[in-house]
Design a protein around this motif. Structure first.
Motif, PDB file in Angstrom:
ATOM      1  N   SER A  68       0.870  -1.024  -0.133  1.00  0.00           N
ATOM      2  CA  SER A  68       0.162  -0.119   0.125  1.00  0.00           C
ATOM      3  C   SER A  68       0.845   1.287  -0.152  1.00  0.00           C
ATOM      4  O   SER A  68       2.215   0.953   0.395  1.00  0.00           O
ATOM      5  CB  SER A  68      -1.027   0.005   1.358  1.00  0.00           C
ATOM      6  OG  SER A  68      -1.699   1.085   1.213  1.00  0.00           O
ATOM      7  N   SER A  72      -2.664   5.900   1.349  1.00  0.00           N
ATOM      8  CA  SER A  72      -3.854   5.042   2.052  1.00  0.00           C
ATOM      9  C   SER A  72      -3.366   4.304   3.352  1.00  0.00           C
ATOM     10  O   SER A  72      -4.426   3.462   3.495  1.00  0.00           O
ATOM     11  CB  SER A  72      -4.162   4.239   0.734  1.00  0.00           C
ATOM     12  OG  SER A  72      -3.039   3.330   0.358  1.00  0.00           O
ATOM     13  N   GLU A  74      -3.953   5.071   6.480  1.00  0.00           N
ATOM     14  CA  GLU A  74      -5.066   5.321   7.160  1.00  0.00           C
ATOM     15  C   GLU A  74      -6.143   4.379   6.941  1.00  0.00           C
ATOM     16  O   GLU A  74      -6.535   3.519   7.979  1.00  0.00           O
ATOM     17  CB  GLU A  74      -5.915   6.657   7.282  1.00  0.00           C
ATOM     18  CG  GLU A  74      -5.151   7.958   7.984  1.00  0.00           C
ATOM     19  CD  GLU A  74      -5.638   9.187   7.772  1.00  0.00           C
ATOM     20  OE1 GLU A  74      -6.532   9.165   8.515  1.00  0.00           O
ATOM     21  OE2 GLU A  74      -5.081  10.151   7.173  1.00  0.00           O
ATOM     22  N   SER A  75      -6.478   3.946   5.872  1.00  0.00           N
ATOM     23  CA  SER A  75      -7.508   2.832   5.458  1.00  0.00           C
ATOM     24  C   SER A  75      -6.832   1.554   5.749  1.00  0.00           C
ATOM     25  O   SER A  75      -7.817   0.435   6.214  1.00  0.00           O
ATOM     26  CB  SER A  75      -7.859   3.090   3.889  1.00  0.00           C
ATOM     27  OG  SER A  75      -8.628   1.930   3.520  1.00  0.00           O
ATOM     28  N   VAL A  76      -5.601   1.296   5.444  1.00  0.00           N
ATOM     29  CA  VAL A  76      -5.115  -0.036   6.078  1.00  0.00           C
ATOM     30  C   VAL A  76      -5.238  -0.367   7.252  1.00  0.00           C
ATOM     31  O   VAL A  76      -5.558  -1.380   7.530  1.00  0.00           O
ATOM     32  CB  VAL A  76      -3.500   0.001   5.323  1.00  0.00           C
ATOM     33  CG1 VAL A  76      -2.979  -1.235   5.944  1.00  0.00           C
ATOM     34  CG2 VAL A  76      -3.634   0.096   3.766  1.00  0.00           C
ATOM     35  N   GLU A  78      -7.096   1.175   9.595  1.00  0.00           N
ATOM     36  CA  GLU A  78      -8.645   1.122   9.943  1.00  0.00           C
ATOM     37  C   GLU A  78      -9.245  -0.091   9.651  1.00  0.00           C
ATOM     38  O   GLU A  78     -10.077  -0.544  10.516  1.00  0.00           O
ATOM     39  CB  GLU A  78      -9.324   2.568   9.607  1.00  0.00           C
ATOM     40  CG  GLU A  78      -9.060   3.646   9.965  1.00  0.00           C
ATOM     41  CD  GLU A  78      -9.602   4.984   9.378  1.00  0.00           C
ATOM     42  OE1 GLU A  78     -10.443   4.659   8.324  1.00  0.00           O
ATOM     43  OE2 GLU A  78      -9.268   5.963   9.514  1.00  0.00           O
ATOM     44  N   ASN A  79      -9.182  -0.523   8.428  1.00  0.00           N
ATOM     45  CA  ASN A  79      -9.611  -1.725   8.241  1.00  0.00           C
ATOM     46  C   ASN A  79      -8.945  -3.027   8.472  1.00  0.00           C
ATOM     47  O   ASN A  79      -9.342  -4.153   7.916  1.00  0.00           O
ATOM     48  CB  ASN A  79     -10.045  -1.648   6.634  1.00  0.00           C
ATOM     49  CG  ASN A  79     -10.720  -0.430   6.465  1.00  0.00           C
ATOM     50  OD1 ASN A  79     -11.955  -0.392   6.999  1.00  0.00           O
ATOM     51  ND2 ASN A  79     -10.508   0.237   5.383  1.00  0.00           N
ATOM     52  N   ALA A 112      -6.423   6.930  12.981  1.00  0.00           N
ATOM     53  CA  ALA A 112      -6.418   5.461  12.134  1.00  0.00           C
ATOM     54  C   ALA A 112      -6.593   4.536  13.162  1.00  0.00           C
ATOM     55  O   ALA A 112      -7.485   3.454  13.148  1.00  0.00           O
ATOM     56  CB  ALA A 112      -5.421   5.399  11.292  1.00  0.00           C
ATOM     57  N   ASN A 115      -9.725   4.462  15.209  1.00  0.00           N
ATOM     58  CA  ASN A 115     -11.128   4.202  14.287  1.00  0.00           C
ATOM     59  C   ASN A 115     -11.090   2.563  13.765  1.00  0.00           C
ATOM     60  O   ASN A 115     -11.888   1.952  13.170  1.00  0.00           O
ATOM     61  CB  ASN A 115     -11.082   4.864  12.714  1.00  0.00           C
ATOM     62  CG  ASN A 115     -11.254   6.282  12.978  1.00  0.00           C
ATOM     63  OD1 ASN A 115     -12.164   6.519  14.185  1.00  0.00           O
ATOM     64  ND2 ASN A 115     -10.800   7.186  12.376  1.00  0.00           N
ATOM     65  N   ASN A 116     -10.037   1.876  14.330  1.00  0.00           N
ATOM     66  CA  ASN A 116      -9.762   0.433  13.843  1.00  0.00           C
ATOM     67  C   ASN A 116     -10.938  -0.160  14.757  1.00  0.00           C
ATOM     68  O   ASN A 116     -10.779  -0.026  16.194  1.00  0.00           O
ATOM     69  CB  ASN A 116      -8.575  -0.265  13.981  1.00  0.00           C
ATOM     70  CG  ASN A 116      -8.550  -1.683  13.722  1.00  0.00           C
ATOM     71  OD1 ASN A 116      -9.307  -2.341  14.342  1.00  0.00           O
ATOM     72  ND2 ASN A 116      -7.794  -2.031  12.947  1.00  0.00           N
TER      73      ASN A 116
END
Length: 127
Positions: A68, A72, A74-76, A78-79, A112, A115-116
């Motif tokens: 990644s 990106s 933060e998305s990695v 958080e998800n 992040a 938010n996980n």
């Protein structure tokens, strides 16, 4: 608890200019150790702005892990659907935070992590 069960590992190896080979080799060493402990490729992510092909040419051991970019990250984080989340930074810092094409600022990293919704345990190692 086995380290390979319910855990995900995110290595941050970024640079706003040129990623030094020593950071790449640190990540490769970590990936090798994890794989030897039974961690699956899909549970390892490398956040980097360097070309994936360049990294894999130097470290073939990382050919099947997920890559990644810093934009990106933060998305990695958080998800990351796991019980245990390990984040290991193998690069330089800067006045803006972790040095990368898109600087990873402390506030963004912390947000992040918060938010996980999955991880029960999170360890961040800033090397």
């Amino acid at each position: 608890m086995k380290i390979s069960e319910g855990s995900k590992f995110i290595f941050i190896a970024t640079s706003s200019k040129h990623l030094e080979d020593r950071f790449l080799y640190d990540v490769n060493y970590g990936v090798t150790i994890l794989k030897n402990q039974g961690v699956a490729d899909e549970d390892i992510t490398v956040v980097t702005d360097a070309a994936k092909e360049t990294l894999i040419a130097k470290c073939t051991n990382m050919s099947n892990v997920f890559f990644s970019t810093s934009s990106s990250f933060e998305s990695v984080i958080e998800n990351a659907d796991c019980e245990n989340l390990f984040i290991i930074s193998c690069c330089h810092g800067s006045i803006s935070g972790i040095d990368s094409a898109t600087p990873i600022k402390p506030f963004s990293l912390n947000r992040a992590l918060k938010n996980n919704k999955y991880a029960k345990n999170i360890l961040v190692f800033l090397g």
